[in-house]
Write a protein that holds these residues in place. Sequence first.
Motif, PDB file in Angstrom:
ATOM      1  N   ASP A 203       0.827  -1.208   0.000  1.00 52.87           N
ATOM      2  CA  ASP A 203       0.000   0.000   0.000  1.00 52.87           C
ATOM      3  C   ASP A 203       0.861   1.259   0.000  1.00 52.87           C
ATOM      4  OD1 ASP A 203      -2.281  -1.509  -0.037  1.00 52.87           O
ATOM      5  OD2 ASP A 203      -2.652  -1.368   2.118  1.00 52.87           O
ATOM      6  N   TYR A 204       1.911   1.249   0.819  1.00 44.47           N
ATOM      7  CA  TYR A 204       2.774   2.433   0.879  1.00 44.47           C
ATOM      8  C   TYR A 204       3.491   2.662  -0.449  1.00 44.47           C
ATOM      9  CZ  TYR A 204       6.621   5.482   2.189  1.00 44.47           C
ATOM     10  OH  TYR A 204       7.509   6.516   2.232  1.00 44.47           O
ATOM     11  N   CYS A 205       3.942   1.586  -1.071  1.00 39.79           N
ATOM     12  CA  CYS A 205       4.611   1.730  -2.364  1.00 39.79           C
ATOM     13  C   CYS A 205       3.655   2.281  -3.413  1.00 39.79           C
ATOM     14  CB  CYS A 205       5.182   0.378  -2.795  1.00 39.79           C
ATOM     15  SG  CYS A 205       6.202   0.446  -4.277  1.00 39.79           S
ATOM     16  N   GLY A 206       2.392   1.809  -3.393  1.00 40.89           N
ATOM     17  CA  GLY A 206       1.417   2.316  -4.349  1.00 40.89           C
ATOM     18  C   GLY A 206       1.083   3.776  -4.125  1.00 40.89           C
ATOM     19  N   VAL A 207       0.977   4.191  -2.842  1.00 42.49           N
ATOM     20  CA  VAL A 207       0.658   5.594  -2.541  1.00 42.49           C
ATOM     21  C   VAL A 207       1.825   6.499  -2.894  1.00 42.49           C
ATOM     22  CG1 VAL A 207       0.148   7.191  -0.666  1.00 42.49           C
ATOM     23  CG2 VAL A 207      -1.025   5.002  -0.779  1.00 42.49           C
ATOM     24  N   LYS A 208       3.031   6.089  -2.574  1.00 43.76           N
ATOM     25  CA  LYS A 208       4.192   6.945  -2.806  1.00 43.76           C
ATOM     26  C   LYS A 208       4.442   7.163  -4.292  1.00 43.76           C
ATOM     27  CE  LYS A 208       9.035   7.524  -1.578  1.00 43.76           C
ATOM     28  NZ  LYS A 208      10.191   6.989  -0.825  1.00 43.76           N
ATOM     29  N   TRP A 209       4.285   6.132  -5.109  1.00 46.18           N
ATOM     30  CA  TRP A 209       4.540   6.249  -6.543  1.00 46.18           C
ATOM     31  C   TRP A 209       3.283   6.498  -7.347  1.00 46.18           C
ATOM     32  CZ3 TRP A 209       9.381   7.127  -7.230  1.00 46.18           C
ATOM     33  CH2 TRP A 209      10.322   6.544  -6.393  1.00 46.18           C
ATOM     34  N   GLY A 210       2.160   6.671  -6.669  1.00 39.31           N
ATOM     35  CA  GLY A 210       0.923   7.019  -7.359  1.00 39.31           C
ATOM     36  C   GLY A 210       0.382   5.935  -8.266  1.00 39.31           C
TER      37      GLY A 210
END
Length: 465
Positions: A203-210
């Motif tokens: 989830d964090y990777c998806g949020v950070k890289w949009g």
Amino acid sequence: MAVIGSQIGDVELYLVQEFHIRLLESKLERCNVGAAKSSVSKEDCCYIDITFDDCTTFKDTTVPVEVIEEEDDCIVDDDAELESTDAESFHDSDYDFSKDEDDVIFPKVVARKTAACKQESNKNGADEDDLNLYGGDPIVVHEESATINTEDLNNCCESSDEDSLRIRKPRYIRFRPEIDMAEPKFYAGLLFDDKQIFKRAVDYCGVKWGKVFQWKKNDIRRMRANCKDANCSWFIYASKEANNDAFVIRTMGPPCHCGRTCYHKRANSGFLSRHYMEFLRLNKKVTVAQFMEKVHLELNVNITKHQASKTFMKAKLLIHGSYKNQYRKLWDYCEELLTCNPETTVHMETILDESSGKDRFLRLYICFEALKRGFKVGCRRVIEVDVCHLKGPHLGILLTTVGIDANDCIYPVAYAVVEVENKNSWKWFIEFLKYDLSISEQKSWTIISDRQKGLGSTIEEVIPE
């Protein structure tokens, strides 16, 4: 195998597992071998025969052998002991044959073992480069030693077997949330301690890289996330280990080249509260606007004021814990007060909940021993009794009693938390206060109040004139 004596040149290399040595010549003298080949003579050498019980030959492999000089002080104790041994007293129980029988049996045994080892080596198809364990360096043969040291060759063989076993066993790299969560990198074989850590990292990777993705599988054994774009083939798949709760990434798709979004569905209040919990714990006076700006700068995500407010609430729950869990620790708190402050008055009452069958908090009275003793010794007999309503999740009524010290300052005496303000609760509080302050009559005491409900009649009933 390497030779004992004055032979110099290329010899056939064997890997010896077990061998036995038997002396053939009675004359055994220590020989001083020179560094040059011309200095070696047959008179300076002793002759022994070696029986190889288990050996492995390397096909078409020869290594150079040369004789080097060894100092006298480097003689092994076993060699010195062997030099002092007389040939007539030497007896080998394993090979107790006569000289004629041994001359016949020994060549046959060596030939049979050598042929078997060569056949096994041919089946394995070992290359000459792979079998050259020493890389072309000469094998050193000490003429003074009566045994051949094959420890290096055995160690090489054993280490290669251990390496092959390690390659077969799967080896995972552990994902450390406290370090790797800031810059998560995914690859096959990465191990997560549990399912929630893996989900938070994705989830964090998806949020950070949009990147917008969706969970195709999300059960107790498997988790699979795919890119939401139908033309993108990115995916990540992890499954649970058999013996524990850890999840391991098994396969991954090609990198995702889709465009980024600034309004990410995964950037909700729960995700933000977990990610910024430590920041909000250290910065309690941060405003909603400041927090929104910080999230936009670090994650490139836009959030609303409502999301920021809910993030503050959930972060407070994560920092301080839930209120239900805090009520469960009240008994421990009372016991700790009695342990650290002997003679402190602590009294708590509970009621039985019929629906759940558990005890629920009702009332609590506390008067510390130090405050009680200090009021009796250094304060005037003037007290004030007041009440206030508690708001928020902790509903109830707070009853307090304060005095005046020698500097005309407020001196706290006792306090209590009750369910409601009425005559019954005031009577319960005044009775404990009378006992702690040793109030015997009203004439010598001044009690100040704000005309609370039922307080006047309760004082007249509990404290006599």
